[in-house]
Design a protein around this motif. Structure first.
Motif, mmCIF file in Angstrom:
data_model
loop_
_atom_site.group_PDB
_atom_site.id
_atom_site.type_symbol
_atom_site.label_atom_id
_atom_site.label_comp_id
_atom_site.label_asym_id
_atom_site.label_seq_id
_atom_site.Cartn_x
_atom_site.Cartn_y
_atom_site.Cartn_z
ATOM 1 N N TYR A 164 0.987 -1.208 -0.130
ATOM 2 C CA TYR A 164 0.125 -0.017 -0.047
ATOM 3 C C TYR A 164 0.900 1.215 0.044
ATOM 4 O O TYR A 164 0.763 2.268 -0.753
ATOM 5 N N LEU A 165 1.953 1.264 0.904
ATOM 6 C CA LEU A 165 2.786 2.521 0.842
ATOM 7 C C LEU A 165 3.587 2.572 -0.597
ATOM 8 O O LEU A 165 3.742 3.625 -1.084
ATOM 9 N N PHE A 166 3.854 1.510 -1.183
ATOM 10 C CA PHE A 166 4.711 1.438 -2.385
ATOM 11 C C PHE A 166 3.789 2.255 -3.303
ATOM 12 O O PHE A 166 3.883 3.047 -4.103
ATOM 13 N N TRP A 167 2.509 1.821 -3.436
ATOM 14 C CA TRP A 167 1.403 2.542 -4.220
ATOM 15 C C TRP A 167 1.229 3.821 -3.927
ATOM 16 O O TRP A 167 1.096 4.758 -4.939
ATOM 17 N N LYS A 168 1.304 4.347 -2.625
ATOM 18 C CA LYS A 168 0.934 5.421 -2.320
ATOM 19 C C LYS A 168 2.120 6.348 -2.676
ATOM 20 O O LYS A 168 1.910 7.554 -2.947
ATOM 21 N N LEU A 169 3.486 5.812 -2.890
ATOM 22 C CA LEU A 169 4.417 6.652 -3.246
ATOM 23 C C LEU A 169 4.444 6.670 -4.965
ATOM 24 O O LEU A 169 5.516 7.346 -5.397
ATOM 25 N N HIS A 170 3.889 5.630 -5.531
ATOM 26 C CA HIS A 170 4.162 5.682 -6.705
ATOM 27 C C HIS A 170 2.883 5.217 -7.652
ATOM 28 O O HIS A 170 2.348 4.231 -7.923
ATOM 29 N N PRO A 171 1.813 6.161 -7.404
ATOM 30 C CA PRO A 171 0.450 5.781 -7.732
ATOM 31 C C PRO A 171 0.233 5.773 -9.457
ATOM 32 O O PRO A 171 -0.894 5.249 -9.631
ATOM 33 N N ASP A 172 1.420 6.189 -9.920
ATOM 34 C CA ASP A 172 1.280 5.803 -11.527
ATOM 35 C C ASP A 172 1.512 4.444 -11.884
ATOM 36 O O ASP A 172 1.392 4.057 -13.019
ATOM 37 N N ARG A 173 1.925 3.454 -10.937
ATOM 38 C CA ARG A 173 2.293 2.317 -11.035
ATOM 39 C C ARG A 173 1.271 1.232 -10.793
ATOM 40 O O ARG A 173 0.572 1.272 -9.828
ATOM 41 N N ASN A 174 0.966 0.170 -11.754
ATOM 42 C CA ASN A 174 -0.042 -0.617 -11.439
ATOM 43 C C ASN A 174 0.799 -1.913 -10.899
ATOM 44 O O ASN A 174 1.699 -2.447 -11.490
ATOM 45 N N ASP A 175 0.440 -2.372 -9.696
ATOM 46 C CA ASP A 175 1.068 -3.426 -9.230
ATOM 47 C C ASP A 175 2.760 -3.180 -9.025
ATOM 48 O O ASP A 175 3.391 -4.051 -9.585
ATOM 49 N N GLY A 176 2.980 -1.977 -8.871
ATOM 50 C CA GLY A 176 4.483 -1.685 -9.151
ATOM 51 C C GLY A 176 5.390 -2.445 -8.024
ATOM 52 O O GLY A 176 6.436 -2.782 -8.602
ATOM 53 N N LEU A 177 5.020 -2.760 -6.857
ATOM 54 C CA LEU A 177 5.929 -3.549 -5.830
ATOM 55 C C LEU A 177 6.286 -4.814 -6.518
ATOM 56 O O LEU A 177 7.434 -5.219 -6.511
ATOM 57 N N ASN A 178 5.278 -5.418 -7.071
ATOM 58 C CA ASN A 178 5.373 -6.762 -7.492
ATOM 59 C C ASN A 178 6.308 -6.951 -8.793
ATOM 60 O O ASN A 178 7.129 -7.712 -8.979
ATOM 61 N N ALA A 179 6.075 -5.921 -9.613
ATOM 62 C CA ALA A 179 6.934 -5.681 -10.952
ATOM 63 C C ALA A 179 8.217 -5.608 -10.379
ATOM 64 O O ALA A 179 9.124 -6.389 -10.972
ATOM 65 N N ARG A 180 8.534 -4.780 -9.538
ATOM 66 C CA ARG A 180 10.050 -4.627 -8.995
ATOM 67 C C ARG A 180 10.682 -6.216 -8.594
ATOM 68 O O ARG A 180 11.685 -6.428 -8.721
ATOM 69 N N LEU A 181 9.650 -6.540 -7.574
ATOM 70 C CA LEU A 181 10.323 -8.031 -7.209
ATOM 71 C C LEU A 181 10.515 -8.976 -8.130
ATOM 72 O O LEU A 181 11.282 -9.687 -8.144
ATOM 73 N N LYS A 182 9.516 -8.914 -9.265
ATOM 74 C CA LYS A 182 9.648 -9.875 -10.187
ATOM 75 C C LYS A 182 10.962 -10.017 -11.087
ATOM 76 O O LYS A 182 11.669 -10.510 -11.373
ATOM 77 N N GLN A 183 11.294 -8.454 -11.335
ATOM 78 C CA GLN A 183 12.652 -8.058 -12.065
ATOM 79 C C GLN A 183 13.776 -8.757 -11.191
ATOM 80 O O GLN A 183 14.806 -9.035 -11.749
ATOM 81 N N LEU A 184 13.743 -8.252 -9.894
ATOM 82 C CA LEU A 184 14.888 -8.669 -9.136
ATOM 83 C C LEU A 184 15.102 -10.367 -9.211
ATOM 84 O O LEU A 184 16.238 -10.802 -9.179
ATOM 85 N N ARG A 185 13.919 -11.278 -9.280
ATOM 86 C CA ARG A 185 14.092 -12.442 -9.356
ATOM 87 C C ARG A 185 14.713 -12.541 -10.896
ATOM 88 O O ARG A 185 15.722 -13.746 -10.687
#
Ligand code: SAH
Length: 368
Positions: A164-185
């Motif tokens: 939720y905090l990630f979305w609040k800080l990056h509201p232009d991103r859809n599912d932003g945290l998961n996208a970043r975690l996926k790229q890290l993997r």
């Protein structure tokens, strides 16, 4: 309370971390600094790896609500370095005996697949440097091409594990945290030495969030973990409406330093073999001892800024970031002093993390 063995018992780990994050008892905290420092000494030794940071462009299409070079910040004069300028900065790194350059930028069309591929190839063929990329999110095929071109490492923070905090800080991103975690993997699977990290003291961030950040590092198989304090930038939504984003855990610079130090120390205890930078953000909020604080609680990397001074000023992701007018040589002298004063040594060579070496070590088969 706070038995270090609890760190390795899954059911007790969370309470152990939370107890440390909460405590203000200086006598107990001395134990935390000592344990982290001893772990660092035993596992990665006295060596400090220096990485030359080159901020190759401040063009960005993102809206990150904390970052001074976000797309809509009209007061930022935008720049992009040419290939020959990047190579010159890389040569400067080599002349200072640094083993690695870190190419960092905002996310924009400037960071094109072909341009970066060429820059990597040129640096790899003309210098003996390891190359770390810190260029944000890109499709897997692009990351693969850059790896094939010779990139060694990739550094991309997930910023906070709170969705939720990630979305609040990056509201232009859809599912932003998961996208970043996926790229890290993906980066890990592609064979990059992979780094991530978080900011400490974000508005709305809780101690539970920080505890979750520490635990999430473990599920990403990271080789490097960077942790820095959040610094409010007046030209951003957070800087202009801090109350909208929620309370921050730290009401003073000293508290922010302390909490950042605890996060670094706990990272070293949880993941003994990773590389941990003493971040520039910590050295910005405490210019006299920021690096030393980090080095004494688990850090083993410093990233001196080798961006040419006329560009450096324009890469102001937080206030004070690019204001240093020091030449690379002057900066190097100050950092060398800090390292010496902490009883540590400047390492030579590329300096991969012990975690990466352990994981990729091919045992030599001996036949009797
Ligand atoms: N575009 C790249 C590089 C981002 S800048 C990427 O997306 O990975 C590198 C890091 O600076 C960010 O990941 C963030 O953690 C940190 N940062 C940005 N703004 C900050 C601020 N105001 N205070 C402290 N750190 C900040």
């Amino acid at each position: 309370m706070m038995n270090p063995a609890d760190l390795h018992i899954p059911g007790k780990r969370r309470k152990f971390i939370m107890d440390w994050l909460k405590t203000r008892n200086e006598r107990k905290l001395k134990n935390l600094w000592r344990m982290a420092d001893q772990t660092r000494e035993a596992v990665v030794g006295k060596d400090i790896h220096l990485r030359g940071l080159i901020e190759i462009s401040n063009l960005c299409n993102r809206q990150c609500f904390y970052c001074g070079i976000r797309k809509v910040n009209k007061s930022v004069e935008r720049y992009s370095m040419r290939q020959d300028e990047i190579l010159e900065a890389a040569r400067l790194a080599e002349s200072l005996d640094y083993g690695t350059v870190v190419l960092q930028a905002g996310e924009s069309g400037y960071v094109s697949r072909d341009f970066i591929t060429e820059v990597i190839s040129v640096i790899k063929s003309e210098t003996g440097l390891a190359v770390t990329l810190s260029l944000g999110e890109h499709p897997e095929a692009v990351l693969e091409e850059w790896k094939t071109a010779g990139a060694d490492r990739y550094y991309m923070r997930f910023e906070t594990s709170n969705n939720y905090l990630f979305w609040k800080l990056h509201p232009d991103r859809n599912d932003g945290l998961n996208a970043r975690l996926k790229q890290l993997r993906t980066l890990d699977q592609l064979g990059y030495e992979t780094g991530s990290g978080v900011m400490v003291g974000l508005p709305g961030q809780t101690l539970e969030d920080l505890c979750n950040d520490l635990l999430l590092f473990g599920s990403l198989n990271l080789d490097m973990i960077g942790i820095g304090p959040f610094i409010k930038h007046p030209g951003t939504p957070i800087g202009q409406n801090p109350d909208y984003f929620g309370k921050t855990l730290c009401s003073s610079r000293a508290e922010l330093e302390l909490l950042t130090g605890k996060m670094i120390a706990l990272t070293r205890l949880l993941y003994p073999a990773v590389n941990i930078p003493a971040t520039t953000a910590l050295a910005t909020i405490n210019s006299s001892s920021g690096f030393k604080i980090a080095l004494q609680c688990g850090a083993n990397v410093i990233m001196p800024n080798l961006t040419p001074p006329n560009y450096r000023r324009k890469y102001e992701i937080y206030p004070g970031k690019g204001c240093s007018e020091l030449t690379a040589g002057e900066q190097h002298a100050i950092i060398s002093d800090d390292i010496q004063n902490c009883g540590r040594l400047i390492a030579r060579g590329a300096g991969p993390s012990q975690h990466f070496i352990d994981e990729h070590h091919q045992p030599i088969l001996e036949f009797a």
